[in-house]
Design an enzyme around this catalytic site. Structure first.
Site, PDB file in Angstrom:
ATOM      1  CG  MET A  40      -1.703   1.294   1.343  1.00  0.00           C
ATOM      2  SD  MET A  40      -2.702   0.906   3.142  1.00  0.00           S
ATOM      3  CE  MET A  40      -1.682   1.801   4.293  1.00  0.00           C
ATOM      4  CB  SER A 114       2.890  -4.724   2.696  1.00  0.00           C
ATOM      5  OG  SER A 114       2.098  -4.300   3.892  1.00  0.00           O
ATOM      6  CD  GLN A 115      -2.650  -2.974  -0.423  1.00  0.00           C
ATOM      7  OE1 GLN A 115      -3.400  -2.801   0.616  1.00  0.00           O
ATOM      8  NE2 GLN A 115      -2.529  -2.192  -1.291  1.00  0.00           N
ATOM      9  CG  ASP A 232       4.586  -4.677  11.177  1.00  0.00           C
ATOM     10  OD1 ASP A 232       4.173  -3.575  11.250  1.00  0.00           O
ATOM     11  OD2 ASP A 232       4.852  -5.482  10.254  1.00  0.00           O
ATOM     12  CG  HIS A 288       5.105  -3.007   7.627  1.00  0.00           C
ATOM     13  ND1 HIS A 288       4.700  -4.613   7.853  1.00  0.00           N
ATOM     14  CD2 HIS A 288       4.423  -2.834   6.488  1.00  0.00           C
ATOM     15  CE1 HIS A 288       3.730  -4.831   6.788  1.00  0.00           C
ATOM     16  NE2 HIS A 288       3.726  -3.877   6.063  1.00  0.00           N
TER      17      HIS A 288
END
Ligand SMILES: *[C@@H]1O[C@H](CO)[C@@H](O)[C@H](O)[C@H]1NC(C)=O
Ligand SMILES: *[C@@H]1O[C@H](CO)[C@@H](O)[C@H](O)[C@H]1NC(C)=O
Length: 305
Positions: A40, A114-115, A232, A288
């Site tokens: 993202m 990530s996503q 994270d 993250h």
């Protein structure tokens, strides 16, 4: 998220200076190609993130074909689509792109950031051809999220809108359709609504009827690697990066994948994959997506050689 990877870029440049061998000829494409899907707020080709990672991989795995997915006609659209384009439609587009790429027809490995980690799993479950061999989810939210702590609603109008939409209207059709993060929002206090109305995550996680095709296709993977970032503060709960989540009906206690109903009933084939040694759970210190190039080289590159 771009700045997060600045350090990596610098490290990658240094590494190139130290170990780069400019006269080494690229070997023929015997190496399995790699498809990457960004996170993202990022894009396919950001020189500070996936662009740098592509370069580093190509320097260390000579001859490898790396495809960093761009969703849309340009980098701006690609970034916007990471917030606003229906994920199911994104997956359809990606499947079509992979099916048309002659260099991928013998199979490919996939790495989602990530996503991008959960989106590529949807590709594995829905589109078995060309075959995905190894899926590496780097900080992916495999069980969704319940919170967006790093999107400062106080300062960013977009984040504020997202936050409000997520808190009050997340499972309405209009928000589900138009906000990517709503499509993997997993509210343990509204479990019925989540199961019924989540258009993406509840579908790929078999929360409604079990789709045997999903189960069969996921098990075609040779490996499913999940990377968790131990410090994270972006992803909530961090357990989701290893396919765990908050226990239903409350928002404090988490459970592991192995403790979940999804695993115990083996609705997705993950228990079978675990028994077959196909699941690798990796962790690294840091926030993250903050890994060092040394960690990447030591722990992820071996899957790509
Ligand atoms: C490399 O990939 C290209 C494009 O798909 C293909 O035409 C070629 O035969 C491949 N080379 C080898 C050595 O496999
Ligand atoms: C199961 O998934 C496949 C692949 O995406 C899809 O074609 C099919 O319609 C799904 N079946 C059901 C019952 O949802």
């Amino acid at each position: 998220m771009a700045s997060v990877l600045l350090g990596l870029l610098l490290a990658a440049c240094l590494l190139l200076l130290v170990t780069g061998d400019p006269i080494r000829k690229p070997s023929p494409n015997v190496t399995v190609p790699l498809v990457m899907w960004h996170g993202m707020g990022d894009s396919c080709c950001n020189p500070l993130s996936l662009g740098a990672i592509s370069k580093m991989i190509q320097a260390q795995v000579p001859g490898i074909y790396v495809l960093s997915l761009r969703i849309g006609d340009n980098v701006v659209q690609d970034t916007e689509n990471g917030f606003f384009m229906d994920v199911n439609r994104q997956v359809v587009q990606v499947c079509a792109q992979l099916a048309q790429d002659p260099r991928l027809q013998g199979g490919y490995n996939a790495m989602g950031f990530s996503q991008g980690g959960q989106f590529l799993r949807a590709v594995a479950q829905r589109c078995p051809s060309p075959p995905m061999k190894t899926l590496i989810s780097v900080g992916g939210q495999q069980q969704g999220v319940y919170g967006l702590p790093r999107c400062p609603g106080e300062r960013s109008p977009v984040c504020d809108w997202i936050r409000k939409a997520l808190n009050t209207e997340v499972y309405t059709d209009v928000v589900q359709k138009h906000l990517v993060q709503a499509q993997y929002w997993h509210d343990p206090l509204q479990d019925d609504l989540y199961k019924k109305h989540s258009v993406f995550l509840a579908d790929i996680n078999q929360e409604r009827a079990v789709n045997e095709t999903y189960k069969k296709n996921l098990q075609l993977l040779e490996k499913f690697v999940m990377v968790k970032f131990l410090q994270d503060t972006v992803v909530d709960p961090v357990a989701t990066e290893w396919f765990g989540f908050l226990k239903t009906g409350q928002s404090k206690e988490t459970e592991t994948l192995q403790e979940s109903l999804l695993y115990k009933e083996d609705r997705l084939g993950l228990a079978a994959m675990d028994r077959a040694g196909k699941l690798d759970f990796l962790s690294t210190a840091g926030n993250h997506l903050q890994f060092t190039s040394q960690w990447f080289t030591d722990h992820l590159l071996p899957y790509l050689r």
